[in-house]
Design an enzyme around this catalytic site. Structure first.
Site, mmCIF file in Angstrom:
data_model
loop_
_atom_site.group_PDB
_atom_site.id
_atom_site.type_symbol
_atom_site.label_atom_id
_atom_site.label_comp_id
_atom_site.label_asym_id
_atom_site.label_seq_id
_atom_site.Cartn_x
_atom_site.Cartn_y
_atom_site.Cartn_z
ATOM 1 N N ASP A 31 -0.819 -7.278 -1.384
ATOM 2 C CA ASP A 31 -1.281 -6.204 -0.595
ATOM 3 C C ASP A 31 -2.168 -6.129 0.891
ATOM 4 O OD1 ASP A 31 -1.464 -3.078 -0.681
ATOM 5 O OD2 ASP A 31 -0.318 -3.202 -2.823
ATOM 6 N N HIS B 156 -5.157 0.792 0.066
ATOM 7 C CA HIS B 156 -3.640 0.839 -0.485
ATOM 8 C C HIS B 156 -3.887 0.034 -1.231
ATOM 9 C CE1 HIS B 156 0.725 -0.374 -0.314
ATOM 10 N NE2 HIS B 156 0.796 0.444 0.219
ATOM 11 N N SER C 149 5.161 2.630 -3.088
ATOM 12 C CA SER C 149 3.824 2.378 -2.551
ATOM 13 C C SER C 149 3.609 2.109 -4.202
ATOM 14 C CB SER C 149 3.409 2.058 -1.939
ATOM 15 O OG SER C 149 3.850 1.291 -0.914
#
Length: 836
Positions: A176, A251, A613
């Site tokens: 990620d 994220h 996600s």
């Protein structure tokens, strides 16, 4: 990696930072790399390390952590030998030429990535030891309440000793954007028993300027970053893109916390306390492999290096909340470097979860293809934040916004009616968006509720709620109201944090009602006709407290849909995708205060995000609970436990719905099909007691790949194994998956499935089998009843027959109900039917 290769990588970084020269893999060369060069991924025929052993290597034979302070690890002789082969091949083929080797891949696939020209790539491809040369390609990024919504506190967690034990001993690797190691969601200073790092995990914690010594602990057990492909393209700026495992986007921190964040962490946003957060497996360990960056995303060469390292380090599960930017070319979507590296990871016993992608609701929009990868789509959940505004005419309008309310009525002022003298709407064409406080007269706004327009520019990110809040505070407004501009009609507004009273009116009709009330209360100068004020007043009712119980889950419009495309010609594959759906809309998760992933949450430690996600790590965390309870489960067994126990109804017992359009999605929803939700909605408690499992070994996946026309050389390329070593091949529909998909049914076809009883505490269980055939198809399952003991396997014969011709997909289901309480469901899909 051997010294010569390490030296090359180090010098390459230094040269890019200095921006003065390019560096070469051969130190005796001085010419510059051609501007026509690009990153290519080269794979060789010889098998990688994982295929040269009987399974995952032990720490002694592979590598071991020799010192926690120096964090030095040793690769095996096999891996070092492969790296030498890579370097030797490059020197032989490209002797006296310019190139830069970025990575050697040796554990999951055997190959390397390098910066070379097309001509050099062609010469490498012509070598007998090389079987594939692929141009590198880009990839992109695809909670306080969801544990309760999924029934974890009263269901799955107590079975493993409560939240303080849930997931302990399981290491999850996240590919990620990195992590914020200072976030309390990843602290190991949590009460309870000892919390050791699993001894089989041998990863390291990379120390850089942005990621100082001591960043890792017993919770965050490893962290690295991978950026050679990005560096070679000149797109990575070390000062702006955090060339370290630190998360400058947000994220990665979010996804890691959803799966494995600590239990009971207070969620405070804009000074408001919004509850306590927890990951699905709050005691699981986290290992970070950063390969995506805030300004440009990432590239396959870096992703593969991260996956390869995660497997070597000994992670149990890999979470990929990322998808390729484009469909991989070639004879099958399954044959791309990322999916093939993940196949080797599965051989090593690693369960892989990937986001389906945010390209829905169009059919065949799936971005996660292969049957060995567990693909997760996104749904809503039953918590919403709503607030309202009460107008002076006693009309109440609902909206969204994480904001407090006003205690009393205040006058309203439209932004366009509060301009400074000399400023016209033509001078500031976007004045209605409230983005620049210098455009307005503070005396006209002070103590009033400022009314702004929410246009498509907010959706595009050009204008932001955060900047409008700055404007309102600079003008000392009492509150802030957004009405929906016609340009944004149909788009869904989300609950946005505000540190002053505020509301976003998400309905076009309600927005019109607000404007009509305001306009009818305007006062004008009789002589000039100029607006001099308004008698309109309103009071904002705060929206900090959520409401629960709305109909959920429903499949979100953005969630990518099946059928799974087999190749770049969009031919349908006999593989069900997605596998499952899980919460992915308005999900609270940890956030990096320096993250720029969303302007609304800049500077905050938590953020509310939406996307597949977010749904993937929900399943990743629940998979960690399954792995904890059944440590010897294969990846396919974990996938089966998740799939066969999935819920088929929403929380009110109704049909799970799926949104069909981007604009006004709730107005177009219809019942979800397996192409929308796979096997159904994840059921965490039931997944820990599945009763029966459908298992698949690595050999079955190989037989499936070898059964694809023209695949033999590609299979040899990625795995080092010849299809001739397998005596038979398998059609995709014959894989022992917990689903059946037949893209083309001609006449009659028999499909077999094997089920194994894994319930250790029950001597025997008798299952009754029922089924519903897809439209235009006959179906018979035998045996219709069977008794099975622990560890035993039974074969089910499924006979399909095309009753009449058809090209529209139809759906059915097979259910097995045990007399000990276990219920096993698998979806059935037939697309083209040809009766003969």
């Amino acid at each position: 990696m051997e010294e010569s290769s390490s030296f090359v990588r180090f010098v390459f970084v230094l040269c890019l930072v200095s921006s003065s020269v390019f560096c070469l893999d051969d130190s005796d060369q001085n010419a510059t790399v051609s501007s026509s060069s690009a990153v290519y991924i080269v794979t060789l025929k010889e098998p990688p390390s994982v295929h040269s052993s009987s399974g995952r290597e032990t720490g002694d034979s592979k590598h071991s952590l020799t010192s926690t302070s120096s964090q030095i690890y040793r690769t095996s002789n096999r891996s070092a030998s492969l790296i030498r082969v890579h370097d030797s091949l490059l020197r032989k083929v490209l002797r006296k030429e310019n190139y830069i080797k970025l990575y050697s891949y040796h554990y999951l696939i055997n190959g390397f990535s390098a910066v070379i020209t097309q001509q050099q790539a062609d010469r490498l491809a012509a070598r007998k030891e090389v079987h594939n040369v692929v141009l590198d390609y880009p990839v992109k990024k695809a909670t306080t309440h969801t544990p309760q919504f999924l029934g974890l506190p009263r269901g799955a967690w107590p079975r493993e000793g409560g939240s303080e034990y849930a997931g302990e001993g399981v290491v999850i690797g996240f590919i990620d954007t990195g992590i914020d190691p200072t976030h309390p969601s990843f602290s190991d200073k949590v009460p309870g028993h000892s919390y050791p790092v699993p001894p089989r995990f041998t990863g390291v914690c990379e120390v850089t300027t942005g990621f100082p010594s001591g960043s890792c602990n017993r919770k965050l057990v490893g962290a690295r970053h991978f950026a050679e492909s990005a560096l070679s393209r000149g797109v990575l700026n070390s000062s702006q893109d955090d060339a370290s495992p630190f998360d400058g986007e947000g994220h990665g921190t979010h996804t890691a916390s959803v799966a494995a964040g600590n239990h009971g962490v207070p969620v405070v946003v804009c000074g408001h306390h919004l509850g306590n957060a927890s990951g699905m497996a709050p005691r699981a360990h986290v290992a970070i492999y950063k390969a995506l960056y805030k300004r440009f995303g990432g590239f396959a060469a870096d992703i593969i290096a991260a996956i390869d390292q995660a497997a070597q380090d000994g992670v149990d599960i890999i979470n990929l909340s990322i998808t390729p930017n484009r469909r991989p070319p070639g004879i099958a979507t399954f044959f791309n470097p990322i999916d093939m590296a993940l196949l080797s990871a599965v051989k090593a016993g690693i369960f892989v979860v990937q986001a389906a992608g945010n390209t829905g609701p169009a059919p065949k929009s799936m971005s996660s293809f292969s049957p060995w990868i567990f693909t997760v789509g996104a749904t809503s959940h039953d918590r919403v934040y709503t607030n309202s505004i009460i107008l002076g005419n006693n009309v109440t309008i609902s909206g969204v916004g994480l904001a407090s309310g006003t205690r009393t009525m205040h006058k309203l002022v439209l932004a366009a009616h509060a301009l400074r003298n000399g400023t016209t709407i033509m001078d500031a064409i976007y004045v209605g968006e409230c983005q620049d406080s210098s455009s307005y007269d503070q005396k006209l706004v002070q103590g009033k509720i400022l009314v702004c327009s929410y246009t498509v520019r907010f959706i595009l990110g050009v204008s932001t709620i955060k900047q409008a809040l700055v404007t309102a505070k600079n003008l000392t407004a009492a509150g802030l109201v957004f009405y929906m501009d016609p340009s944004s009609t149909g788009f869904q507004m989300t609950s946005t944090p505000m540190d002053i009273p505020g509301i976003l009116i998400s309905s076009p009709q309600d927005s019109l009602a607000l404007l009509q009330y305001y306009n009818t209360s305007l006062s004008r100068d009789n002589a000039s006709g100029k607006i001099v004020g308004s008698a309109s007043v309103a009071r904002i009712v705060g929206g900090m407290k959520p409401t629960y119980g709305i109909t959920a889950p429903k499949v979100m419009y953005f969630s990518a849909r099946g059928p799974d495309p087999e190749d770049d010609s969009f031919q349908d594959a006999d593989v069900m995708k997605p596998n499952l759906v899980a919460p992915g809309n308005s999900i609270w998760g940890a956030w990096s205060p320096l993250g720029i992933g969303t302007s609304d949450f800049q500077g905050e430690r938590f953020a509310m995000e939406s996307g597949t996600s977010m749904s993937a790590p929900h399943v990743t965390g629940i998979a960690a609970l399954i792995k904890q309870k059944f440590p010897h489960f294969t990846p396919a067994a974990i996938a089966s436990a998740l799939s066969t126990t999935a819920s088929l109804t929403d929380r009110k017992g109704g049909t799970i719905m799926a949104q069909r359009t981007v604009l006004n999605p709730d107005a177009t929803q219809t019942p979800a099909t397996p192409f929308d939700m796979g096997s159904g909605f994840v059921n965490a408690t039931a997944a820990l007691d599945p009763g029966l499992i459908f298992d698949i070994g690595y050999n079955e996946y190989m037989k499936f790949l070898c059964g694809i026309n023209g695949s033999s050389p590609v299979v040899l390329n990625y795995t080092g194994e010849s299809c001739s070593a397998y005596n038979s091949s398998l059609a995709a529909s014959d894989l022992n998956l917990p689903s059946v998909t037949i893209a083309k049914l001609v006449g009659t076809r028999t499909v077999l499935r094997w089920v194994t009883n894994i319930v250790a505490t029950v001597a025997n269980e008798t299952y009754t089998v029922g089924w519903k055939a897809p439209d235009s198809v006959s179906l018979k399952v035998s045996p219709a009843k069977f008794t099975i003991g622990n560890g035993q396997t039974r074969v089910l014969s499924l006979v399909f027959g095309a009753i009449k011709n058809g090209s529209v997909a139809s759906f059915g289901r097979i259910g097995m109900v045990g007399d000990r309480g276990h219920v096993v469901n698998i979806p059935v899909t037939v697309i083209y039917k040809i009766a003969v």
